[in-house]
Every structure is written in C-alpha cells, then in structure tokens.
Write an enzyme that holds these catalytic residues in place. Structure first.
Site, short mmCIF file in Angstrom:
data_model
loop_
_atom_site.label_atom_id
_atom_site.label_comp_id
_atom_site.label_asym_id
_atom_site.label_seq_id
_atom_site.Cartn_x
_atom_site.Cartn_y
_atom_site.Cartn_z
N HIS A 128 -24.60 -34.28 -8.30
CA HIS A 128 -25.47 -35.00 -7.37
C HIS A 128 -25.78 -34.10 -6.19
O HIS A 128 -24.86 -33.55 -5.55
CB HIS A 128 -24.78 -36.28 -6.86
CG HIS A 128 -25.66 -37.10 -5.97
ND1 HIS A 128 -26.65 -37.92 -6.46
CD2 HIS A 128 -25.71 -37.22 -4.61
CE1 HIS A 128 -27.26 -38.51 -5.45
NE2 HIS A 128 -26.71 -38.10 -4.32
N ASP A 164 -23.54 -43.57 -7.71
CA ASP A 164 -23.06 -42.34 -7.05
C ASP A 164 -21.82 -42.62 -6.19
O ASP A 164 -21.67 -42.07 -5.10
CB ASP A 164 -24.17 -41.74 -6.17
CG ASP A 164 -25.43 -41.43 -6.96
OD1 ASP A 164 -25.32 -41.14 -8.16
OD2 ASP A 164 -26.53 -41.51 -6.37
N CYS A 728 -23.61 9.42 24.88
CA CYS A 728 -22.34 9.19 24.16
C CYS A 728 -21.46 10.44 24.14
O CYS A 728 -20.24 10.34 24.28
CB CYS A 728 -22.63 8.77 22.72
SG CYS A 728 -23.68 7.33 22.55
#
Length: 923
Positions: A128, A164, A728
């Site tokens: 489902h 269900d 860096c």
C-alpha cells in the site's frame, strides 16, 4: 518496531543459508509493478505456482500476465472473484488447486474474498503506497501530496477483512520534494523501493522472522478515490494549497479548471520564487486574480498573493501543449525528414504497431490514445524509443503533447536534431556600474538549472570590503533547499543526460565552459574583486585565470580515465579475466572558502565533473557572487540541469546538511581544521561518505645565508603578502639564518613601504582590503597577542586609516617557538620571523616540523645538496625550493597531518572523485 525487519535482514543477509527457505507463491494483481515483483521473487528462488490477474483489454494482456506466460507460469484471468457478495466456486477451486503457501498482492484492483485471503498457510500480504494508518484507500499517493505531507512512503501489511487495516509487516519512507508529483514520487521511490520491500517481506515470512505489528487508529485517515469528476482545483485558496492539489493529481486523474468555458487540465506545477516574468493575462474561473501566460508557463496566484507556475496544459480532446504556448496561433511548420530519419520513423512506427496491437495499421493520423493506449503504454513507448535512439531525451509529457503518429515523429526529429530548445534561463540580476563596465550578478540559489529564491524567502547582504557597502542581497539557503538540490543532482546523475553522456562529450562541455569563463574573465575578475577584496590584476591572472586553466586541464582528462587488466591465478581448468573500472561516485558536495572564491570552486568542481559526478556546492557565505555567475555560465555552456547546484548560505545550516545528507557520496572541503574535523565526523556518522580535506596551515619557509638575497626578499614577501595573506599555503613562519637576518628584515621593511594600499580595482594597487570585518578584527587581535608575548613588532600591526577593511602589512621578529603567533595561522598579511643559528640545518628542520600542520613549506639556498636534504625532511604536502606559491593545474596540491588529506589538481585530484570496481570473468 516497524524497522525490525530491516535490521533482521541486514544481520542475516550475508550468511550462506539466508536464501535456503523458499515458498510457493500466488501473485494476485496486475501492472508493471506486479510484473517486477513477480520477476524478482522468481530470481530469489521462490516458486510462483500461479498468477491471478485481470483479463486482456483491447486484445492486450497485462504486463504481469505477459511475463508469467513467457515463463510458463500458470496464468488465470478472472474478470471477478465473486457475484452478489459471494465467492464464485469455480474461481475458488481453480485458485486452491495451485497450492500456494502465501498470497502476494503487489497491486490489485479486484475485490478478493476472505476465503482466498486466509487460505494459504501464511495468509496474504499487500503493498500500500502510504505510511499506514495514514491515507487508507485507493488514492493514497494523491492524498499524500494534496495534504502537503512532508514524508511519503509505503507499507507492506497482512491482509484482513478491513480496508487497509491489517497488521504491518514492513514500512519505508522518504522525503517529499517541493515539486514532487504522483509520477515522480512513484518513479523515484514507491516503485523501485516497493519492489525490493515486497521481495524482502516474502523472505522474512519464509524465514519465520516477519513481524505483525497491529495498526493504531491514532492518526488514521481514509480518503475517497480521486477521479476526474472531483479533481477540479479550487483556486480560491493559498498558492501552496493550489500547487499541492495540482501535483497531487499529476498525472492521474489530472487537476482541472475552466478557461473560457473549456475544461483544461494542469500539469507540472511548481512554486514560483523570485520575480514573475512578463506575460499576457488570462482569466480563469474562480481565481483570485487573472493568471499570466509567460515564456516559462502559466502563472497562477493564490489568495495569499503568492504564485505558482504550471508547465503544461491538456485540453478536452486530449491534446497537451506547453502552457507558454496558450496564445500561440497555428501549428509549427513541419520538418522535412532525411533518408536516415525516414528509416528511424519506420522503426518507431513498428514500435507503435507493437503497442497498439488492436489497430490494423498505424497511419500518420493514428492517435495513440484514441487507439486505446493507456498511461503504462506511454512508459513503454518512451522506453522502447530510447532503446532505439538513446541520444534523444524523450519524456512521457512528449507523448501527451504529440498524440498522433505524424506529430510524434515531428517532435522526435526536432529533438534528434537538437532543435527543441530549453526554457530561457530567467535571472533576476543585481547590476553595478563598476570598473568601467556593467557587471550582472545572479544572487539567488541555483537549483536544477534555475535561479530561485531560498525556500524560506530569506536573504542576506554581501559586503564590499573596500568600503563596507552592500553589493546586493543574496538568497540564504535553507535545509529544504539543500534537499531539493541534492535530489536534482541525484536525478541528473542516475537518469539524466549527464550520466549517459560519452566522456569525450562531457569533456567538450567543460572546454566550452572554460571558453565562456575566458570570454567573461573581466566581469568575473571584477565581481571577485568587489566581493572578496582581491586586487583586480591578481583576480584576473590567478583567481580567474587559473580557474580557466583548471577546467581546460580536467576537460582533457574526461576520455582518459581508465582501469587496468590484472593477471590472477586461474581457476583451472577454467580461465579468468580480471580488470578494473574507474567509476564516478555519484552526488558530491563541495564546500569552499572565501579567500579564492572562484579558484577553489574550479579546483574541486572541475575534477568532480570530469569524473562524471554531479555536485552541490556551497560557496563561502561572505563571497558567493562568482560562484553564482559561474552557475549562469554553466547553463550557457550546455551543462544539463541538476548537474551543478550552488547554494549560498551558512556553513552551520547548508554545510552541515550536506555533511549529513544520505544521498551524497563524497564531500570535498577547504577551510579550517576544527570545521574539517566536524565535517569528517558528520560524514562518518551519516553514511560513511568519502571525504577530502584541505585545512589550516602554518607553512615554514627556511631562508639560508647562501641564498639569492634579492630573490629571497621578493619571494619571501610574496609568500606572506600574496592575496593580502589570505592564502592557504602562505608562509606562516619564516626561519632566517642569523648571518643574514638583519639585512633580510631591513630590505623587507624597505619594500613594504613602497607597497600601495588601496582600491583593489586600481591597476597600481599592491595590497587590497581583508575579506571581511570579522577577519580584520581577528588579525588585529592576533597582533596584540604577539606584542603581549614579547615578539618585536617591526612594522604595521594596525588597521589602515581609511574606509573598508584594510590592514597594514606587518612584520614580527624575535618570535620564539612557544609563542601563539609561532604556532597559529594568521591567514593575513603578518610576517612572523624567527632566527636560527648559522649552519644549524637539522635544528631548524626540527623547529620547522614542530607543528600539527603540514600543508606547504619552502627553502631558499644556492646549495642544491642542502635544498634536496631539507626538502626530503620537511613534513608538508608541497615543498618549494627557491620559489614560492608556484602551483600548477597538473601538480597535486594537499597537506599532511592536521592540514588534511586528499589532493586537489593533477591526476590525483581526479582519483578523489572516482571509485575502483574490480570485475572477474570466468571463461
């Protein structure tokens, strides 16, 4: 408790006896979903003793029946199982004779009597498409979207006499994307994962490990079946509710409204962010204000004033058109087919004949749907045509827009020739007259090929560090935006053109992107300069120039990625062939810093894209503009939508979600060591995603007394002050031999005094502003700490007395090893100098390596033996000898120790975005 089944499966799935237990199964149902469940159960060794499906329709069997009949499985096509509420004895007897131990009901439109449900030893299980007990009933997927649920999913449950309501065996869930439709939700998750779950459920039952968890009535809901008759959209409500109603009926049964008295069905709804493009008004019954037919589609307004965009319209006769063409008069002219195209058309005609088996002949005027075709036939047509011509990107919508064979062929040929143009990219630019030009800057999130506002509507100011003024407002991405971007990247990788593209074609696109960057290099450099403070001449040469080189370098790698063959011991009397393949990782996240906004983007994303991945990139919050301009150029280069996604925003929100996201397979990060550690932890906890980190540094530069002094002074200054020290690999600490120390310092100060500090757009400027105010404040604090600890401030150390975030180039001497400024990175224009004794090579090496960082290093000496000795012993990813800052796109870049791991640039960088698969064939 509902997840116990998954845990059990994982625990036992690797054991040799896992698939020992098998069942006799009856498959009751229909559709392609039923066919896939049937086929996969048989592959796992279960015996399907009977398939019970629906009768043929218009002479065509259901896909489940076709597969079963081909395998020789008994197939029963009962029109019904009961009459007047009572089971039909003949049907029941036929069912019982197959001797099933379990009924598997993947999708079933018929009412099955309880004596059939309860007959097998293990009963019956049903699929489902909702997270029960929510959305019981036959239109569960529709209502998941109509009600705006944040999560969707499915349940496999034990059938009982309720609707269900039976006990839960297994459940799965997924996030609902903002523009999901019934089709997209089904195809992305409910269909593929549902098949796996049904197979898993059967095995759990076979092994006696399947749970039965009673459903609670708390939160339970039941909604009726959505049909065309009750699918009319109420336009007198907020835009989000209208959007949910339309997508909740897309494609079946289709939300509709009345336009000029005619029923028109609306498809392809999405919430509209940003400004609404110009268009022609259109009166729509019940709307709070007229709609607007624009070049992008039909804009509808909710009662809250917000807007949504509808892509396609379908009329009562079944004809579908792009909504943007509503007012267009007449049809487009026909194209004349070449001989090869005529041959292809006849092959496609045969595909139509195979699908429309009830039609005697397929003529040019044959209408696909009027001949009995259904939605599943549309999927089959699209897939079969794709097999014949995989280069044509055909979608289901194309069939609805070209329903006759003649129209379909015309549409196909236009696509084959590349004449079907994508929607024009809509950009709400921020513009500035600066640097003798007009710069046009996108400032929204870039997701799935479109610029759009952040989901939460938030934005923030990005600041010009030269004077502290606001450049423009930029979208502030949310977690929801990350999820949408990742979903787009995943779709582009798994089902889009990028994932199927030939490597050489991929390289051609990257070359084209590099060409466009070069064409716009002055504009990119100007944006980089005003957004980051980079001196324009440096931005042009390095920030932008090296970015262009990087994309060209990796474009050349695209068709040169290869594995190898490996000789192994043969399994006699057979022989074996073992080879490896290099494959892309999938969706990658890239998080970049603010010091080189465009270049850091290029270093990582060029390798990532060359390897065949898709990406979601977060630029630094304070420098987002060149990344967004890059996104615009990527569209112009023809990079397919979803391949590149750019999300400006905070690291704490966007960066963290990227680290946590389960669909991301790799994260590349450049930034601080503490944040890198947090990212690494999040990536491990989430899904063990691959990580590469380029983190902090305290790079040592050793200057010996026998150096070329002129060069050492020039390069030593560059090692510290290049890009305002926001570098860096900047030399965080200089070790100068005692015999030349004083001369070196004197000459450095002399040169600093010649440096021009000022507007970075001035071509004569040497030193621009620091990137942002908070960073400037940290640098000033850094200098104060150095003074307090006893270092000698020879020059600078103060903010420049002018608007903006300018700092004087600074020199400290007499820096001892224990001091804060000797150990910690400034990331600014601060030269930190320590002496070392004449001739003490090993001593200075020990001091240089006495750091937790290992990004870069350098040595200046005329003695080649000394240079080689020192370079071999310096613990850093890069060693410069008699030079500094000399990086190249072909040379790998990355650090050791707490400066991170992994490489940017060179072939090594490519390997960061690839995985190795070993294949062994016996022959």
């Amino acid at each position: 408790m509902l997840w116990t089944a998954t845990q059990v499966l994982r625990k036992f799935s690797t054991s040799s006896h896992y698939y020992q237990n098998k069942l006799k199964l009856a498959i009751i149902g229909q559709s392609l979903f039923g066919q896939e469940v049937y086929s996969n159960l048989r592959k796992q060794g279960h015996k399907v003793v009977g398939v019970f499906t629906v009768p043929d329709k218009d002479g065509k069997a259901d896909p489940l029946a076709v597969a079963a009949e081909k395998d020789g499985t008994p197939v029963f096509k009962f029109p019904r199982w009961r009459v007047k509420g009572k089971p039909i004895p003949e049907v029941v007897d036929a069912y019982k004779k197959v001797g099933a131990e379990l009924n598997v009901m993947p999708f079933c439109s018929q009412f099955i009597p309880m004596n059939i449900i309860d007959n097998p030893k293990h009963g019956s299980i049903i699929y489902h498409p909702s997270i029960l007990p929510l959305h019981r009933g036959a239109s569960a997927i529709n209502w998941t979207l109509i009600q705006g649920d944040k999560k969707a999913g499915f349940s496999v449950f034990w059938a009982d006499d309720g609707l269900d309501t039976g006990p839960i065996l297994l459940q799965r869930e997924c996030a609902v994307e903002p523009n999901d439709t019934v089709d997209s939700l089904y195809n992305r998750f409910l269909f593929p994962e549902g098949i796996k779950a049904m197979v898993e459920s059967v095995q759990l039952i076979a092994d006696g490990k399947a749970p039965k968890v009673p459903q609670t009535e708390e939160g339970a809901s039941y909604e009726g079946i959505q049909k065309k008759s009750n699918a009319k959209v109420n336009l007198a409500q907020p835009a989000k509710a209208i959007h949910n109603w339309i997508r909740g009926h897309d494609k079946v049964p289709g939300a509709w409204t009345l336009i000029n008295g005619q029923s028109v069905t609306l498809y392809g709804s999405s919430m509209l962010g940003g400004s609404v493009p110009a268009g022609q008004p259109l009166d729509i019954e019940g709307a709070s204000q007229p709609g607007l037919v624009t070049k992008n589609g039909l804009v509808l307004y909710g009662t809250d004033g917000k807007a949504l965009l509808v892509k396609n319209l379908q009329f009562e006769d079944g004809k579908m058109i792009p909504a943007s063409k509503y007012f267009s008069s007449g049809e487009s002219s026909s194209v004349e087919l070449t001989d090869d195209e005529k041959k292809m058309a006849e092959e496609i005609r045969n595909i139509w004949k195979g699908i429309l088996s009830n039609v005697p002949a397929v003529e040019d005027a044959t209408d696909f749907f009027k001949s009995g075709a259904a939605s599943m036939d549309v999927v089959r047509l699209v897939e079969e045509v794709k097999q014949k011509c995989p280069d044509v990107q055909l979608q289901t919508e194309d069939v609805y827009m070209a329903t006759t064979f003649q129209d379909f062929i015309q549409m196909f040929v236009r696509k084959l020739r590349g004449e079907d143009q994508e929607e024009e990219l809509v950009i709400d630019y921020a513009t500035k007259e600066v640097n003798n030009m007009t710069v046009k800057m996108p400032n929204q999130c870039f997701i799935n090929g479109k610029f759009e506002d952040a989901e939460n509507g938030k934005n923030y100011d990005t600041i010009n560090p030269t004077d502290g003024s606001v450049i423009c407002k930029v979208s502030y991405a949310s977690v929801g935006d990350v999820d949408r971007a990742v979903a787009a990247a995943k779709e582009a990788y798994e089902t889009g053109a990028w994932g199927r593209m030939n490597p050489r074609d991929r390289g051609s696109l990257l070359y084209k992107l590099a060409d466009l960057m070069e064409e716009h290099q002055e504009e990119l450099a100007t944006i980089e300069s005003i957004d980051s403070g980079a001196v324009y001449t440096l931005a042009l040469k390095t920030h932008v120039g090296m970015s262009i080189q990087t994309f060209r370098y990796f474009a050349g790698w695209c068709d040169k990625i290869q594995g190898k063959t490996i000789p192994i011991n043969q399994a006699r009397p057979n022989r074996n062939l073992t080879f490896t393949k290099k494959e892309p990782l999938g969706v990658c996240a890239i998080v970049i810093p603010w010091n080189y906004p465009l270049m850091m983007l290029a270093w990582k994303s060029a390798a990532c894209l060359a390897a065949g991945n898709t990406l979601v990139l977060k630029p630094a919050q304070v420098t987002p503009l060149t990344a967004l301009k890059f996104a615009e150029l990527s569209v112009k280069a023809g990079i397919p939508k979803g391949v590149i996604n750019i999300l400006p925003g905070s690291g704490g929100m966007v960066g963290q979600r990227l680290s946590d996201h389960p669909d991301i397979r790799k994260l590349g990060f450049t930034g601080s060591t503490p944040i890198g550690k947090q990212i690494m932890k999040s990536c491990a906890v989430s899904n063990l995603k691959k990580v590469s980190l380029e983190l902090g540094g305290k790079s040592p530069l050793i200057i010996f007394g026998d150096c070329d002094m002129d060069k050492a002074v020039r390069m030593g200054m560059s090692s510290v002050y290049f890009n305002k020290g926001e570098n860096c690999i900047a030399a965080g600490r200089l070790f100068v031999e005692d015999c030349i120390h004083d001369e070196f310092i004197s000459r450095v100060v002399e040169e600093i005094k010649k440096m021009k500090i000022g507007d970075p757009l001035d071509r004569s400027t040497d030193h621009g502003p620091q990137n942002h105010k908070a960073h400037l404040d940290k640098l000033l604090e850094y200098c104060e700490v150095g003074l307090k600890e006893g270092a000698t401030l020879v020059y600078g150390g103060k903010q420049v007395d002018r608007p903006g975030f300018f700092m004087e180039p600074t020199v400290f001497t007499d820096v001892e090893d224990h001091m804060f400024i000797a150990k910690e990175e400034s990331f600014g224009p601060v030269m930190v100098v320590s002496k070392f004794k004449d001739g003490d090579v090993d001593g200075v090496l020990q001091r240089a390596n006495d750091t937790e960082y290992g990004l870069a290093s350098g040595v200046f000496t005329r003695d080649i033996n000394k240079a080689m000795y020192v370079s071999e012993r310096l613990e850093a990813g890069t060693v410069f000898v008699n030079t500094y800052n000399k990086t190249d796109v072909a040379s790998p870049f990355g650090g050791f120790k707490q400066s991170g791991f992994g490489k940017d640039l060179g072939e090594d960088a490519l390997m960061e975005y690839l995985k190795t698969k070993a294949v062994t064939v016996e022959y």
